[in-house]
Design an enzyme around this catalytic site. Structure first.
Site, PDB file in Angstrom:
ATOM      1  N   ASP A 204       0.833  -1.194   0.000  1.00 38.38           N
ATOM      2  CA  ASP A 204       0.000   0.000   0.000  1.00 38.38           C
ATOM      3  C   ASP A 204       0.874   1.253   0.000  1.00 38.38           C
ATOM      4  O   ASP A 204       2.012   1.238   0.499  1.00 38.38           O
ATOM      5  CB  ASP A 204      -0.891   0.028   1.249  1.00 38.38           C
ATOM      6  CG  ASP A 204      -1.989  -1.019   1.222  1.00 38.38           C
ATOM      7  OD1 ASP A 204      -2.237  -1.601   0.152  1.00 38.38           O
ATOM      8  OD2 ASP A 204      -2.602  -1.242   2.285  1.00 38.38           O
ATOM      9  N   LYS A 205       0.325   2.333  -0.503  1.00 40.79           N
ATOM     10  CA  LYS A 205       1.048   3.602  -0.545  1.00 40.79           C
ATOM     11  C   LYS A 205       1.570   3.992   0.831  1.00 40.79           C
ATOM     12  O   LYS A 205       2.697   4.487   0.969  1.00 40.79           O
ATOM     13  CB  LYS A 205       0.142   4.698  -1.103  1.00 40.79           C
ATOM     14  CG  LYS A 205       0.799   6.065  -1.199  1.00 40.79           C
ATOM     15  CD  LYS A 205      -0.131   7.092  -1.826  1.00 40.79           C
ATOM     16  CE  LYS A 205       0.531   8.458  -1.924  1.00 40.79           C
ATOM     17  NZ  LYS A 205      -0.343   9.461  -2.580  1.00 40.79           N
TER      18      LYS A 205
END
Length: 247
Positions: free
Chosen positions: A65-66
């Site tokens: 995930d970012k």
């Protein structure tokens, strides 16, 4: 078979740091709040890495995930990509994550298992059914001042799996506003800490301590982590029907 152990401590720099530049793959430390894919014409992590390092070929074996920092492996040829992608899909890769929550969980250790479905605003939710479940084991310990450190062992790779798992036990990740984590915080406190995989019958193992975030840099964290420096040696209960890398 040789067990290669690489423990790396990195200071913040750019979008990533290279940990291992193997002839067949590259392992990097991903900075938090770094997009894997390009956004609005701005090169993301994958494209930046490919161009900056001059790799003739590069394949995205898995994602983070970012908001998540830590270990990412990418293949440098099609055959390695096939082998590693298959290993991830068949749950033959050991993965361990670290997280900090500002809330006390309903249980200090255990298993979170259940199907996942999309909810609102891009979030996901845990369901009571288990036809194709997300599976996560965890241990936790106190950090003081109401914070708690978690080490998580996911056996599946569902979208937002660990973020949903900790929310389900009443301890959303600090800074994770999408899942009710306390804010403001200088980052979302989720870190891909350690991974191991076989390639050509050789075991590769990488472990990277988080280097971003005030609560990952404090003495309380260092003291709490001291017992978890080799997470593969923790007393994880065996799961029936679950394959694993070397234990």
């Amino acid at each position: 078979m040789t067990d290669i152990l690489a423990t790396v401590i990195l200071w913040p720099a750019f979008m990533y740091d290279i940990i291992e530049n193997h002839p067949n793959f590259v392992v990097i430390y991903k900075k938090p709040d770094t997009s894997f894919h390009s956004e609005s014409g701005t090169p993301g992590l994958f494209e930046t890495l490919r161009q900056r390092e001059g790799f003739a070929e590069l394949y995205p074996v898995h994602r983070l995930d970012k908001v998540t920092s830590g270990l990412l492996v990418m293949a440098k040829d099609a055959a390695t990509n096939l082998a590693l992608t298959k290993a991830f899909a068949q749950r033959e890769v050991e993965k361990y994550y670290l997280a900090i929550s500002g809330k006390k969980p309903t249980k200090k250790q255990g298993l979170v298992k259940g199907d996942m479905a999309q909810a609102r605003r891009g979030a996901w939710k845990l369901l009571p059914e288990s036809s194709n479940p997300a599976i996560t084991q965890f241990f936790s310990k106190g950090l003081g001042e109401g914070r708690r450190l978690f080490i998580l062992k996911p056996h599946t790779g569902k979208t937002h799996q660990l973020r949903v798992a900790l929310k389900s036990v009443g301890a959303p990740i600090l800074g994770d506003e999408l899942y009710g984590g306390q804010s403001p915080a200088d980052r979302t406190y989720l870190h891909a800490f350690s991974l191991a995989f076989y390639l050509d019958k050789q075991l590769y193992r990488f472990t990277v301590i988080p280097r971003d975030g005030e609560y990952f840099l404090g003495e309380e964290f260092n003291s709490a982590l001291s017992d978890w420096c080799e997470p593969w040696n923790l007393p994880w209960p065996q799961l029936k029907g679950n394959s694993a890398c070397a234990q």
